[in-house]
Design an enzyme around this catalytic site. Structure first.
Site, mmCIF file in Angstrom:
data_model
loop_
_atom_site.group_PDB
_atom_site.id
_atom_site.type_symbol
_atom_site.label_atom_id
_atom_site.label_comp_id
_atom_site.label_asym_id
_atom_site.label_seq_id
_atom_site.Cartn_x
_atom_site.Cartn_y
_atom_site.Cartn_z
ATOM 1 N N ARG B 384 70.452 48.639 -31.229
ATOM 2 C CA ARG B 384 71.297 49.567 -31.972
ATOM 3 C C ARG B 384 70.536 50.303 -33.075
ATOM 4 O O ARG B 384 70.965 50.344 -34.233
ATOM 5 C CB ARG B 384 72.497 48.850 -32.569
ATOM 6 C CG ARG B 384 73.643 49.839 -32.789
ATOM 7 C CD ARG B 384 74.904 49.195 -33.248
ATOM 8 N NE ARG B 384 75.958 50.197 -33.294
ATOM 9 C CZ ARG B 384 77.217 49.959 -32.962
ATOM 10 N NH1 ARG B 384 77.585 48.779 -32.536
ATOM 11 N NH2 ARG B 384 78.116 50.900 -33.047
ATOM 12 N N CYS B 385 69.380 50.829 -32.693
ATOM 13 C CA CYS B 385 68.662 51.669 -33.632
ATOM 14 C C CYS B 385 67.708 52.507 -32.825
ATOM 15 O O CYS B 385 67.406 52.199 -31.694
ATOM 16 C CB CYS B 385 67.872 50.848 -34.645
ATOM 17 S SG CYS B 385 66.486 49.993 -33.936
#
Ligand SMILES: Cc1cc2nc3c(=O)[nH]c(=O)nc-3n(C[C@H](O)[C@H](O)[C@H](O)COP(=O)(O)OP(=O)(O)OC[C@H]3O[C@@H](n4cnc5c(N)ncnc54)[C@H](O)[C@@H]3O)c2cc1C
Lengths: 288, 806
Positions: B384-385
């Site tokens: 999630r980045c």
């Protein structure tokens, strides 16, 4: 995460269940709520060839009021313990503890009998039953016997229960009216077993503790009845020096594993903190 | 106009276009249990594959004997590396330029590594057969500490690389060394440090964790031997790339491979890479001629397919006495496990970690990253980045707090002082990026005012005094975090995956009746693309979102795209969608001109159609135009109304935000309670504010989990600890703090609709906010830095080490 092969049995009486257990010995396991046993089977840490489902045995259900003793059938679910008016009135610590077990879904399935028979030091009911000085009714091929909760646990997953025996009921002496109680449980999240937990029941007379019973959960390979700590508190005014001594005595009997909940040192200290907090809350609640 | 004619506002509202809090259309099926996930796919004659895995972290595999397993009724085959060698697939290339064993080829490098693939008629038989495969191992010394990887006598993990002094990213300096990556001006930076009034230095670790989507990795491979066609259903965040890789590896022509990603139950980076399970299922289907399903269980997912982070960042800042920063120096030791399978654009061995200067105007900076092998699972995905951006944000945000402490300055004030100023955009960072737009001061001030920052500091001070007097055992921490992300990979000049430029695509077809089907090269895993993509199209071409169907994931029908990860969907595919829609609008304008018998230059766009300038009564709606496109197009114009756009972004986008965390900590138990969490995000143009809020809630919850306990740990034998949800921290609604969200809007100047992407910001900015809160709480007791994760026992230990237990 897939269990091995097994044969499923669904007896309708204790005698029938015991007969199945006798004929298969070590290869058979009783099944209650399944919320400890089935995960272990999925991990293949348990691989029973015969599962004896106790759900069809009506005799194992229900809570009965025997005055000085309350008897709870092994198949009573944790959710039913929470909902029982009798327990809420006479043994409110059972409701308090049950609400700290797992989550609602698991409590609908998980039973008191399974929780105490399982022998997992992480279970909350065994320590509580030691605190309450309960005893377990065991039925085997030679009839019934009773074993005190304080005598029942030998090591992780090793108990006084023989392979061909069933635990049918838990008998609990009712503590004096006006007793103080508290179950303090430190956990990482909802649904987790205790990092450390402490159960306290005490009675007060004026400012003095007239009786006290302390037990610990998940800080050794069995639940622990903290008899020295209980004795230290009994007769005291819960002054801080005495509480410190009792906490030290409780910490001294712990032998926790180091795991994801923390190293042994931490869990020992948390047992002490839980005892301290449970004593304070129990004293607050006690009348007399 | 009569009364029944909808007003302009009504027509606008009817579109449910950009800016509308449109409800997620996909939720209709998800909330009714009607999603179609990989494990829902059942093909006739389908069989199941499952892995025999290594109990050891480092061992030679001396013998694999499947005799007993093959005797079990229902067992069809047991594949080993020897079988895969026949089809040249015992090893596979990784996205990072390394190679990885598909099945153990003579040795294993991490616990639970895939050793053999059992194929059986059902899952139960497959699992029974696993227990019957006899594998003999000869244990080797285990290397778990990355700081020991390059010790002279460290065990050789990769004999296959023996003698290779050049890796995919330059020279290797040790047998367990993967790459060294250096960026920035070393001399300038050294000078900044020698001239500095104040410097700080700290080794800041970002521990190993895992994206852990609810649905694990899985696939169904089906080889049609008659047609020579392979169909693979799988949990793929990038289905088109998977098809290309499958074609290159299998030598089946790409047009004869059908890769389909159905509904996906969360990805978070876990489903970007190619895993042995996919390869083995494909090979097994080719061998057996029947469909083969492979589904990971939770433990397999957590312990083998793609960890995240594991960056150990020695960080130094040089500054003046007034707080102005003058130099940044970072050395990262990157633990990659047994194979370098990091999912980064090919030229970026440490992703975009060089965003580590953050939101601050560092005149000089230098960064070096050394990647090393250990006996741990491979991965290194962007959980999630954008690639390694959360590591970078954590590094700089923690370090800025440490500098503030040394300068005895307030950490929020220190940040304000050093922010890149609005007039500096587009801003050229010392480590090579061009930040597109930002207004950091406004965002920070709004956040500080909303949360009551100064009052909180006063309250904290009072609590510290009370603690020192022995009146309370609770202390308070205020976590400040201001992050700048870099997302939207990416421009072809610097981003490719295995040589394929990282563009993305959209195709839009308007039907004669004015409804639309559109397909993109991206793939939603829960982000709500079916909802938001339709909103972009609705605004651009004036057809209600409700009449627009969005379809992704089928490589036969969707245009080629690089998939969804690194917050790239809106910056890249979102732009392609807008541009494809504009092509349609341009054609529609010519059709409308023909219909109205005016020049197209006399027309102007009005919400959902074209009208004659100065004569709004003379108008044609898009619905009418669509019909005309198929019924009576202008002479010399092709009939139909559809468009395709492939978008190669000119630059990345740079979302930013100001996050504050207020935490109360019980020093006796180490239990931390997040009292408040405020998140202000600036993601440029906001397509669907409700989806943005949902994305922020989800990302913050993951950030909370990571900072406060989520970890993939190993013991000294290389046993992976706690690879189940009993230990791996997934917060429930009970533990999750309440989130307060807010925003400012600074559009991206180079993006057609000004949108920057938001899905990952909360994870990037959230982790430092939590960690800074914990660290801040203990500062008055002399703390400078406590490593994550901040679970209760570690906080307790920190309190004890700082003397807080008396
Ligand atoms: C996610 C999760 C979290 C949990 N958290 C907690 C927690 O915080 N605290 C806690 O206390 N528990 C927790 N549990 C365990 C749960 O309470 C179980 O339900 C309980 O431990 C076992 O009860 P059961 O009825 O499910 O027994 P089963 O799983 O059916 O049986 C458990 C064991 O006892 C034996 N057994 C069962 N009944 C009898 C009987 N009548 N006579 C003889 N032997 C018998 C079985 O053979 C088996 O070995 C958790 C479980 C899960 C899955």
């Amino acid at each position: 995460m897939i269990p091995g092969e097994f044969t499923y049995h669904r007896p309708s009486s204790v005698a029938e269940a015991v007969a199945i257990l006798v004929s298969h010995g070590d290869e058979a396991r009783p099944l209650s709520g399944g919320h400890s046993l089935i995960p272990m089977m999925k991990l293949r840490m348990a691989a029973p060839e015969h599962l004896v489902d106790l759900a069809g045995i009506a005799d194992l259900k229900g809570i009965s009021d025997g005055g000085a003793t309350i008897s709870i059938g092994a198949m009573t679910t944790q959710n039913e313990l929470i909902g029982s008016d009798l327990l809420t009135q006479k043994l409110p610590i059972i409701r308090e503890t049950s609400l700290l077990i797992a989550d609602p879904q698991i409590r609908y399935m998980g039973t008191l009998g399974g929780n105490v028979a399982n022998g997992d030091p992480g279970n909350d009911m065994p320590g509580l039953m030691q605190c309450l000085n309960a005893s377990y009714v065991l039925a085997g091929p030679d009839g019934e016997r009773e074993v005190a909760a304080r005598e029942f646990y030998e090591a992780a997953y090793f108990t006084a229960l023989a392979p061909e025996e069933l635990l049918t009921a838990v008998k609990i002496p009712v503590p004096a009216a006006g007793h103080g109680y508290a179950y303090e449980k430190l956990k990482r999240k909802v649904g987790d077993y205790a990092t450390a937990a402490a159960a306290v029941i005490l009675t007060m007379d004026g400012g003095t503790v007239s009786s006290c019973s302390i037990a610990l959960t998940n800080v050794a390979d069995t639940p622990l009845f903290a008899s020295d700590a209980s004795d230290i508190i009994t007769g005291s005014t819960l002054d801080s020096a005495t509480v410190d001594r009792a906490v030290a005595a409780a910490e001294a009997i712990t032998e926790p594993a180091s795991d994801g909940r923390g190293p042994a040192e931490y869990r020992t200290k948390m047992a002490g903190i839980m005892v301290r907090r449970a004593l304070a809350r129990a004293a607050e609640r006690a009348n007399g | 106009m009569n009364d029944m004619t909808p007003t302009r506002e009504q027509r606008e509202a009817n579109l449910e276009g950009m800016g509308c809090k449109r409800k997620r259309v996909e939720d209709v099926r998800f909330t009714q249990g009607k999603g179609q996930y990989v494990d829902d796919i059942k093909l006739p004659g389908m069989v199941y594959g499952d892995f025999v895995r290594s109990p050891y972290a480092h061992a030679k595999v001396t013998k694999i004997d499947a005799t007993e397993a093959l005797k079990l009724p229902g067992v069809i085959a047991v594949l080993t590396a020897e079988d895969l060698k026949g089809v040249n697939l015992a090893w596979m290339p990784t996205l990072a330029g390394d190679v990885q064993m598909v099945l153990a080829d003579g040795k294993v490098l991490y616990q639970n590594q895939e050793v053999a693939f059992v194929v059986a008629e059902d899952r139960y038989i497959a699992d029974d057969a696993i227990q019957l495969v006899e594998v003999e191992y000869e244990e080797l010394p285990v290397l778990v500490d990355p700081f020991q990887s390059m010790a002279p006598d460290a065990p050789v993990l990769r004999p296959d690389l023996e003698g290779k002094t050049e890796g995919a990213h330059g020279p290797r300096k040790h047998h367990n060394h993967i790459f060294n990556w250096a960026v920035g001006d070393k001399d300038e930076t050294a000078k900044a440090f020698s001239d500095a009034d104040v410097t700080i230095k700290e080794m800041i670790s970002y521990h190993r964790t895992h994206p852990s989507p609810l649905e694990t990795c899985q696939c169904v491979a089906s080889m049609d031997k008659v047609k020579g066609e392979l169909t693979v259903y799988g949990t793929f965040q990038a289905p088109h790339v998977i098809r290309t890789v499958a074609s290159l590896l299998s030598t089946i022509p790409e047009h004869k491979i059908h890769v389909i990603a159905p509904d996906i139950g969360g990805g978070f980076g876990n489903k970007v890479g190619a895993y042995p399970g996919y390869i083995c299922a494909i090979v097994a289907s080719i061998v057996t001629g029947v469909p083969v399903k492979w589904v990971e269980d939770r433990m397999e997912n957590l312990s083998t397919t793609s960890f995240a982070r594991d960056y150990h960042m020695t960080t130094e800042i040089a500054a003046k006495n007034d707080g102005t920063v003058t130099g940044l120096k970072v050395h990262v030791l990157a633990d990659h496990g047994g194979f370098d399978a990091c999912a980064d654009p090919s030229k970026w061995p440490a992703g975009f970690f060089n965003i580590v200067t953050g939101s601050y105007d560092f005149p000089a900076a230098h960064l070096e990253v050394d990647g090393v092998y250990t006996n741990k699972a491979p991965g290194g995905v962007a959980y999630r980045c954008s690639f390694r951006v959360t590591e970078a944000a954590y590094c700089i945000e923690r370090a800025m707090d440490i500098l503030a402490q040394k300068l005895e300055m307030d950490p929020a004030d220190l940040r304000m002082k050093n922010f890149v100023k609005p007039e500096q955009f587009p801003y050229q960072s010392a480590l090579g990026w061009e930040y597109d737009s930002g207004d950091y001061h406004t965002a920070m001030q709004k956040a500080m005012d909303t949360i009551g920052y100064r009052e909180l500091r006063a309250e904290q001070k009072a609590k510290q005094e009370a603690f020192k007097r022995g009146e309370t055992r609770e202390i308070m921490g205020i976590g400040v975090s201001f992050f700048t992300e870099i997302v939207g990979a990416g421009p072809s000049k610097n981003c490719d995956i295995l040589g394929v430029a990282m563009f993305d695509s959209a195709e839009i077809r308007v039907h004669p009746t004015g409804s639309v089907i559109s397909r993109m090269g991206t793939k939603s895993q829960g982000q709500g693309h079916e909802t938001t993509w339709a909103q972009i199209i609705a605004t651009e071409i004036g057809i209600p979102a409700a009449d627009i169907m969005v379809e992704e994931g089928n490589t036969d029908t969707a245009p080629y795209g690089l998939g969804t990860y690194g917050s790239r969907s809106t910056p890249v595919a979102g732009a392609a969608i807008a541009l494809a829609a504009r092509k349609i609008r341009n054609k529609a304008q010519m059709i409308a001109a023909h219909m109205l018998e005016v020049s197209e230059y006399d027309l102007e766009w009005d919400v959902d159609g074209f009208q004659v300038k100065g004569n709004p009564e003379a108008r044609k709606s898009m619905k009418e135009i669509a019909w005309a496109a198929y019924h009576a197009p202008p002479p010399n114009m092709e009939p139909g109304l559809e468009a395709v756009s492939y978008y190669d972004p000119p630059n990345m986008t740079y979302p930013f935000g100001a996050y504050f965390c207020v935490m109360d900590i019980d020093v006796d138990t180490g239990v931390a309670n997040t009292r408040r969490f405020y998140a202000l995000d600036d993601c440029g143009t906001r397509i669907n504010p409700m989806i943005i809020e949902g994305q922020v809630h989800g990302g913050l919850t993951e950030a909370f989990a990571i900072a406060m306990g989520q970890e993939i740990a190993y013991d000294e034998m290389g046993n992976v600890m706690g690879a189940s949800f009993m230990d791996f921290f997934i917060p429930t609604a009970v533990e999750t703090p309440h989130w307060e969200t807010d925003y400012t809007v600074t559009p991206s100047p180079h993006h057609p609709i000004g949108a920057k992407g938001v899905g990952e910001s909360p994870n990037v900015g959230g982790v430092p906010a939590f960690s800074n809160a914990v660290n801040d709480a203990f500062q008055f007791l002399g703390n400078t830095h406590i490593q994550m994760p901040h679970d209760a026992w570690r906080i307790w230990k920190a309190a004890k080490d700082l003397g807080a237990h008396g």
